[in-house]
Design an enzyme around this catalytic site. Structure first.
Site, mmCIF file in Angstrom:
data_model
loop_
_atom_site.group_PDB
_atom_site.id
_atom_site.type_symbol
_atom_site.label_atom_id
_atom_site.label_comp_id
_atom_site.label_asym_id
_atom_site.label_seq_id
_atom_site.Cartn_x
_atom_site.Cartn_y
_atom_site.Cartn_z
ATOM 1 C CG ASP A 67 13.920 17.195 33.556
ATOM 2 O OD1 ASP A 67 14.042 17.428 34.762
ATOM 3 O OD2 ASP A 67 14.720 17.602 32.695
ATOM 4 C CB THR A 100 13.964 21.530 36.742
ATOM 5 O OG1 THR A 100 13.482 20.200 36.560
ATOM 6 C CG2 THR A 100 15.461 21.517 36.697
ATOM 7 C CB THR A 101 8.796 20.496 38.220
ATOM 8 O OG1 THR A 101 9.354 19.636 37.235
ATOM 9 C CG2 THR A 101 7.358 20.781 37.872
ATOM 10 C CG ASP A 402 16.951 15.159 36.638
ATOM 11 O OD1 ASP A 402 17.759 15.792 35.950
ATOM 12 O OD2 ASP A 402 15.742 15.404 36.665
#
Length: 534
Positions: A67, A100-101, A402
């Site tokens: 994550d 988020t990446t 998530d």
């Protein structure tokens, strides 16, 4: 000479003064290099075939995750511009919860393009303004691609939640966790505010033992500690009336600095007798309201319950759950539809919650207290996550968070979009075409933005062990022929229509990733000096 300019002097036309701009360029390039380094660190963990990172903390704890927000949060980043990318990933986590990446990888690619444009001699402000325009255009393209979705269409919601889970360590359990996440969010939607979800109403409780397969959603309330067994108190109560108390059932104490000196035994006996009567009086008041389950808030100043009070409570057949955390009080009172009671004088029947059953259940190596069949239950949900070891358990909780966020995105903005690099290639193609209609430097900058968007499909293919150049070229070709939803199907290792493969994500994840990344890059570009301040 690139770092210097000769500027005509202001006073007389003959003199010239020398201005050194090299340092400003150096600061800008150092910031860009730091940002790219952070983006490269998380790039390998993008997508379903992305690698996981093992984070080792200073005190010896180990975290295994892919994550992006968690990785960057735990990394010790010292360079100020690189810290901005960490914050960028955090803000994407707050807005959308997923991607988020992706947001950091896009920002890294934009920084690389900016570096090339700066080397050509384009002014940072020009690049910044062009980025802003391109970002607006990109969001228009994405919105045009999106497919509307209804909350009643549970299948689509589950597909988008499982797309989010497929890139996690616990991807093999996505068929179990995705429906849980969807049902949990749908349970807590308030009809008065149908387009907002407060994820604090979904409580995720971790319990070691079993496997992730044993994860379940509980319609009711779960406490992560056992009922008090002192003096043989009950561990199962039917038709429970539940009191949530914030006062202590223990004898009053003097203040910290004071003490009472007792000189003989009769006085000592009197103190003990008074203490007993005091506790008995309290328990009689509690019993009189018909309360038979007591939740006691943790107390710092003195014991919330003593052995003596537990003994009397057990005699009165009252089940006691002690050490309830202060931050859980709001969730508990909302779920049970009861009021927290701060003083024994206010203990009344109308402040109690009601449930069909309160019982202690053995789970793994420990016990939990389960409250089910709550009357007039508030809109909350509890998910009990199980796992064979602490690392899997923590990662399952992060993945579930998530998935919950993805469903929350769909509640607030009800549009779906294809995954698998399809939207990014489409944005890149349309921006490339748009750049040709612009003039001057702006055209170069928009073309740079378009090229940067190709980093996502490129990285997806690279991480999956495919040939990135041929994949991206083939994708461009298909999109140029009007196949808008064509993306990389990593399971089959080829290019297919990704909507038919059920690889879908919320529109909000893609739009916020592009706008946040562009905003962050514009900010880094505008910085021309770093000043240390005491």
């Amino acid at each position: 000479m690139p770092g210097a300019q000769v500027v005509p002097g202001g006073g007389s036309g003959k003199t010239e003064k020398y201005v050194d701009t090299k340092r400003k360029d150096d600061v800008r390039l150092a910031n860009i290099a730091a940002g790219k380094a952070v983006a490269d660190a998380v790039r390998t963990s993008l997508g379903p075939r992305g690698m996981d990172k093992m984070l080792s903390t200073a005190n010896g704890d180990v975290i295994i995750t892919n994550d992006g927000a968690t990785i960057l949060n735990k990394m010790e980043v010292l360079q100020p511009a690189a810290k901005m990318l960490v914050e960028l990933s955090k803000s994407q986590d707050i807005v959308a919860g997923d991607g988020t990446t992706t947001v950091v990888v896009i920002a890294g690619a934009l920084l690389k393009q900016c570096q090339d444009l700066l080397a050509m001699g384009v002014h940072p402000t020009v690049i910044s303004d062009a980025l802003h325009k391109a970002q607006g255009k990109a969001i228009e393209v994405l919105t045009a691609m999106a497919v509307p979705v209804e909350l009643s269409d549970r299948e689509s919601l589950i597909k988008s939640a499982s797309t989010s889970l497929n890139s996690k360590v616990v991807s093999q359990y996505s068929s179990l966790l995705a429906p849980l996440a969807v049902d949990a969010v749908l349970n807590v939607i308030d009809p008065a505010r149908p387009d907002s979800v407060d994820l604090r109403d979904v409580k995720v409780l971790k319990k070691l033992g079993g496997t992730v397969d044993d994860t379940e959603m509980i319609k009711g309330l779960v406490f992560d500690h056992k009922a008090s067994h002192t003096a043989g108190g009950p561990t199962r109560i039917e038709n429970a009336k539940i009191g949530l108390i914030q006062f202590q059932i223990s004898p009053p104490k003097t203040d910290i600095e004071q003490n009472v000196i007792v000189s003989d035994y009769t006085q000592m006996d009197r103190i003990l007798k008074e203490e007993r009567n005091y506790i008995l009086g309290m328990i009689k008041k509690i019993r009189a309201t018909g309360c038979n389950v007591l939740l006691v808030q943790k107390s710092i100043l003195r014991d919330a319950v003593t052995d003596l009070s537990l003994h009397y409570l057990a005699k009165a057949k009252i089940l006691v759950v002690r050490d309830v955390e202060r931050e859980d009080i709001e969730f508990i009172s909302k779920t049970l539809n009861c009021l927290p009671i701060a003083n024994i004088e206010h203990f009344r029947a109308e402040k109690l919650g009601q449930a069909d059953l309160v019982e202690e259940v053995q789970v793994g190596s420990g016990s939990i207290v389960k409250v089910t069949g709550i009357k007039n239950m508030g809109r909350t949900t509890t998910i009990l996550v199980r796992g064979s070891n602490a690392l899997v358990l923590d990662e399952a909780e992060r993945s579930l968070h998530d998935a919950l966020c993805v469903v929350r995105c769909l509640v607030s903005k009800r549009f779906l979009i294809a995954g698998g690099g399809a939207p990014e290639i489409e944005v890149s193609r349309q921006l490339g075409a748009w750049a040709k209609t612009l003039h001057g430097m702006e055209s170069y900058c928009v073309r740079g933005f378009a090229e940067a968007m190709e980093i996502v499909p490129y990285t997806l293919a690279e991480n999956a062990g495919l040939n990135p150049i041929s994949i991206v070229t083939e994708l461009r070709n298909r999109h140029a022929n009007g196949e808008v939803n064509t993306g990389i199907n990593i399971r089959k290792g080829q290019i297919t229509n990704i909507l038919e493969e059920n690889v879908i994500q919320p529109l909000l994840v893609s739009t916020s990733a592009i706008s946040l990344a562009a905003e962050c890059v514009r900010m880094i570009l505008k910085i021309d000096d770093i000043v240390a301040v005491r």
